[in-house]
Design a protein around this motif. Structure first.
Motif: not given
Length: 151
Positions: A76-93
């Motif tokens: 919740i409210d993790t948008v405020k972290r601006k991506g810090e701590g999240f590692e994406l493995h896919v792309v949109k689409g």
């Protein structure tokens, strides 16, 4: 037709009303459940087969070819972290399969930063009546069934 929606993470399933955010707890976005994730670095997986139509470090939507879309929100409210701590493995689409790794994160680290790591899993543009067999107050592994969505 019924769509099986799997858990994006290992943890304990709770009712949406337990989410500390009225947008989710009052089902304004849609019906579903939430997962109180295990507090260790882990992968978050796709809840259904489909296309990644929305992708942020803290949230994503996977949609089927016939328009069913499931939102997974990491904390919740993790948008405020601006991506810090999240590692994406896919792309949109990208086309994904249920259980496929989407993002890696550490719920304990999110919690230590002052945010709730609870993960709402929402059936978008659906009514509560079309969801059945909601898993609530049970422990799940990633990709275990959370609910069936009648389409």
């Amino acid at each position: 037709m019924s769509l099986r929606v799997g858990s994006p993470a290992a943890g304990r399933v709770v009712a949406l009303s337990a989410v500390p955010d009225p947008v989710f707890s009052q089902a304004m976005v849609g019906p579903g459940v939430a997962v109180e994730p295990v507090r260790s670095k882990s992968d978050v997986v796709a809840p259904i087969d489909g296309t990644v139509v929305t992708l942020h470090p803290h949230a994503f939507v996977v949609a089927t070819g016939d328009g069913a879309a499931v939102l997974v929100h990491l904390g919740i409210d993790t948008v405020k972290r601006k991506g810090e701590g999240f590692e994406l493995h896919v792309v949109k689409g990208e086309e994904v399969r249920a259980g496929q790794r989407i993002v890696t994160w550490d719920p304990a680290e999110v919690e230590a930063a002052g945010f709730s790591p609870i993960c709402p899993v929402i059936a978008l543009d659906a009514s509560a009546e079309v969801l059945a067999d909601l898993a609530v107050d049970v422990d799940v592994a990633a990709n275990d069934v959370l609910f069936d969505w009648s389409r």
